[in-house]
Design a protein around this motif. Structure first.
Motif, PDB file in Angstrom:
ATOM      1  N   MET A  80      39.428  31.395  36.254  1.00 45.29           N
ATOM      2  CA  MET A  80      38.653  32.600  36.589  1.00 45.29           C
ATOM      3  C   MET A  80      37.731  32.984  35.445  1.00 45.29           C
ATOM      4  O   MET A  80      36.591  33.396  35.674  1.00 45.29           O
ATOM      5  CB  MET A  80      39.584  33.777  36.890  1.00 45.29           C
TER       6      MET A  80
ATOM      7  N   GLN B  26      34.294  41.445  40.751  1.00 47.58           N
ATOM      8  CA  GLN B  26      34.696  40.171  40.152  1.00 47.58           C
ATOM      9  C   GLN B  26      35.315  40.402  38.780  1.00 47.58           C
ATOM     10  O   GLN B  26      36.344  39.814  38.448  1.00 47.58           O
ATOM     11  CB  GLN B  26      33.488  39.246  39.963  1.00 47.58           C
TER      12      GLN B  26
ATOM     13  N   ASP C 289      36.377  30.993  33.205  1.00 50.30           N
ATOM     14  CA  ASP C 289      35.245  30.054  33.211  1.00 50.30           C
ATOM     15  C   ASP C 289      34.239  30.409  34.307  1.00 50.30           C
ATOM     16  O   ASP C 289      33.028  30.388  34.083  1.00 50.30           O
ATOM     17  CB  ASP C 289      35.735  28.620  33.414  1.00 50.30           C
ATOM     18  N   GLN C 290      34.744  30.748  35.496  1.00 52.55           N
ATOM     19  CA  GLN C 290      33.854  31.110  36.601  1.00 52.55           C
ATOM     20  C   GLN C 290      33.097  32.401  36.296  1.00 52.55           C
ATOM     21  O   GLN C 290      31.923  32.535  36.628  1.00 52.55           O
ATOM     22  CB  GLN C 290      34.660  31.255  37.891  1.00 52.55           C
TER      23      GLN C 290
ATOM     24  N   LEU D 292      30.198  31.668  33.951  1.00 57.13           N
ATOM     25  CA  LEU D 292      29.067  31.095  34.680  1.00 57.13           C
ATOM     26  C   LEU D 292      28.321  32.175  35.459  1.00 57.13           C
ATOM     27  O   LEU D 292      27.089  32.204  35.490  1.00 57.13           O
ATOM     28  CB  LEU D 292      29.535  29.991  35.632  1.00 57.13           C
ATOM     29  N   SER D 293      29.073  33.062  36.076  1.00 55.05           N
ATOM     30  CA  SER D 293      28.481  34.164  36.822  1.00 55.05           C
ATOM     31  C   SER D 293      27.705  35.095  35.891  1.00 55.05           C
ATOM     32  O   SER D 293      26.601  35.547  36.216  1.00 55.05           O
ATOM     33  CB  SER D 293      29.581  34.931  37.564  1.00 55.05           C
TER      34      SER D 293
ATOM     35  N   TYR E 139      39.313  39.704  37.555  1.00 63.22           N
ATOM     36  CA  TYR E 139      39.678  38.937  36.363  1.00 63.22           C
ATOM     37  C   TYR E 139      40.509  39.795  35.413  1.00 63.22           C
ATOM     38  O   TYR E 139      41.553  39.370  34.922  1.00 63.22           O
ATOM     39  CB  TYR E 139      38.433  38.406  35.645  1.00 63.22           C
TER      40      TYR E 139
ATOM     41  N   THR F  40      27.370  38.580  38.159  1.00 65.00           N
ATOM     42  CA  THR F  40      28.712  39.163  38.112  1.00 65.00           C
ATOM     43  C   THR F  40      28.707  40.569  38.693  1.00 65.00           C
ATOM     44  O   THR F  40      27.853  41.388  38.367  1.00 65.00           O
ATOM     45  CB  THR F  40      29.232  39.207  36.667  1.00 65.00           C
TER      46      THR F  40
END
Length: 117
Positions: free
Chosen positions: A18, A35, A20-21, A24-25, A39, A31
Protein backbone atom coordinates in the motif's frame (compact mmCIF):
# COMPACT_ATOMS: atom_id res chain seq x y z
CA UNK A 1 6.27 -20.20 11.58
CA UNK A 2 3.19 -19.87 13.76
CA UNK A 3 -0.11 -18.69 12.36
CA UNK A 4 0.15 -15.43 14.34
CA UNK A 5 3.62 -14.83 12.96
CA UNK A 6 2.49 -15.60 9.42
CA UNK A 7 -0.53 -13.30 9.76
CA UNK A 8 1.68 -10.49 11.01
CA UNK A 9 4.16 -11.01 8.16
CA UNK A 10 1.34 -11.03 5.61
CA UNK A 11 -0.17 -7.82 7.03
CA UNK A 12 3.26 -6.18 6.99
CA UNK A 13 3.72 -7.11 3.32
CA UNK A 14 0.27 -5.72 2.45
CA UNK A 15 0.98 -2.41 4.20
CA UNK A 16 4.34 -2.10 2.42
CA UNK A 17 2.56 -2.70 -0.88
CA UNK A 18 0.00 0.00 0.00
CA UNK A 19 2.86 2.37 0.82
CA UNK A 20 4.43 1.77 -2.60
CA UNK A 21 1.08 2.33 -4.32
CA UNK A 22 0.53 5.53 -2.35
CA UNK A 23 3.96 6.83 -3.38
CA UNK A 24 3.09 6.23 -7.03
CA UNK A 25 -0.25 7.95 -6.54
CA UNK A 26 1.46 10.87 -4.81
CA UNK A 27 3.94 11.18 -7.67
CA UNK A 28 1.06 11.25 -10.15
CA UNK A 29 -0.85 13.78 -8.03
CA UNK A 30 -3.87 11.49 -7.73
CA UNK A 31 -3.88 10.63 -4.02
CA UNK A 32 -7.19 11.18 -2.26
CA UNK A 33 -7.74 11.69 1.48
CA UNK A 34 -9.59 8.36 1.52
CA UNK A 35 -6.57 6.52 0.08
CA UNK A 36 -4.27 8.19 2.55
CA UNK A 37 -6.61 7.37 5.44
CA UNK A 38 -6.82 3.71 4.45
CA UNK A 39 -3.04 3.49 4.45
CA UNK A 40 -2.72 5.35 7.76
CA UNK A 41 -5.38 3.15 9.39
CA UNK A 42 -3.80 -0.09 8.20
CA UNK A 43 -0.32 1.14 9.14
CA UNK A 44 -1.46 2.18 12.64
CA UNK A 45 -3.33 -1.10 13.18
CA UNK A 46 -0.25 -3.00 12.07
CA UNK A 47 1.93 -1.02 14.49
CA UNK A 48 -0.47 -1.96 17.31
CA UNK A 49 -0.14 -5.62 16.33
CA UNK A 50 3.67 -5.37 16.22
CA UNK A 51 3.66 -3.77 19.67
CA UNK A 52 1.55 -6.60 21.05
CA UNK A 53 3.83 -9.19 19.43
CA UNK A 54 7.25 -7.93 20.52
CA UNK A 55 7.91 -11.12 22.48
CA UNK A 56 7.11 -13.31 19.48
CA UNK A 57 9.02 -11.19 16.97
CA UNK A 58 11.84 -10.35 19.38
CA UNK A 59 11.47 -6.71 18.40
CA UNK A 60 12.62 -3.82 20.54
CA UNK A 61 9.60 -2.92 22.71
CA UNK A 62 10.60 0.76 22.89
CA UNK A 63 10.85 1.05 19.10
CA UNK A 64 7.53 -0.77 18.69
CA UNK A 65 5.88 1.56 21.24
CA UNK A 66 7.25 4.67 19.51
CA UNK A 67 6.07 3.43 16.11
CA UNK A 68 2.61 2.61 17.47
CA UNK A 69 2.34 6.06 19.05
CA UNK A 70 3.57 7.84 15.92
CA UNK A 71 1.25 6.00 13.54
CA UNK A 72 -1.73 6.42 15.90
CA UNK A 73 -1.04 10.16 16.03
CA UNK A 74 -0.78 10.36 12.25
CA UNK A 75 -4.16 8.60 11.80
CA UNK A 76 -5.80 10.76 14.46
CA UNK A 77 -4.44 13.98 12.92
CA UNK A 78 -5.60 12.90 9.45
CA UNK A 79 -9.08 12.09 10.74
CA UNK A 80 -9.21 15.34 12.71
CA UNK A 81 -8.36 17.30 9.57
CA UNK A 82 -10.54 15.36 7.13
CA UNK A 83 -13.33 14.04 9.38
CA UNK A 84 -12.57 10.49 8.34
CA UNK A 85 -13.58 8.52 11.42
CA UNK A 86 -15.94 5.54 11.17
CA UNK A 87 -16.19 4.59 14.85
CA UNK A 88 -18.60 5.95 17.44
CA UNK A 89 -16.29 8.71 18.73
CA UNK A 90 -14.94 11.12 16.11
CA UNK A 91 -11.29 12.13 16.18
CA UNK A 92 -12.32 15.59 17.38
CA UNK A 93 -14.07 14.20 20.50
CA UNK A 94 -12.44 15.46 23.72
CA UNK A 95 -12.04 11.86 24.93
CA UNK A 96 -9.02 11.39 22.64
CA UNK A 97 -5.70 12.44 24.12
CA UNK A 98 -2.10 11.65 23.20
CA UNK A 99 -2.15 9.00 25.93
CA UNK A 100 -5.01 6.95 24.44
CA UNK A 101 -4.68 7.23 20.67
CA UNK A 102 -3.98 3.49 20.52
CA UNK A 103 -7.60 3.09 21.62
CA UNK A 104 -8.64 5.36 18.74
CA UNK A 105 -6.77 3.08 16.33
CA UNK A 106 -8.47 0.01 17.82
CA UNK A 107 -11.88 1.69 17.52
CA UNK A 108 -11.31 2.51 13.87
CA UNK A 109 -9.68 -0.84 13.07
CA UNK A 110 -12.59 -2.73 14.65
CA UNK A 111 -15.10 -0.86 12.50
CA UNK A 112 -12.97 -1.54 9.40
CA UNK A 113 -12.76 -5.25 10.22
CA UNK A 114 -9.03 -5.18 10.91
CA UNK A 115 -7.64 -7.12 13.83
CA UNK A 116 -5.01 -5.21 15.82
CA UNK A 117 -4.01 -6.96 19.01
Amino acid sequence: MSEDSYSLSRATFEVRLMCDQLRLSDAAGTTTPEQEREYRLRRAALAQRHLAATAITRSDPQEAREDAELTATMLWKHDTLHGGHRGPLPATHPHWKASNLGDYVRQEADVAGLTPQ
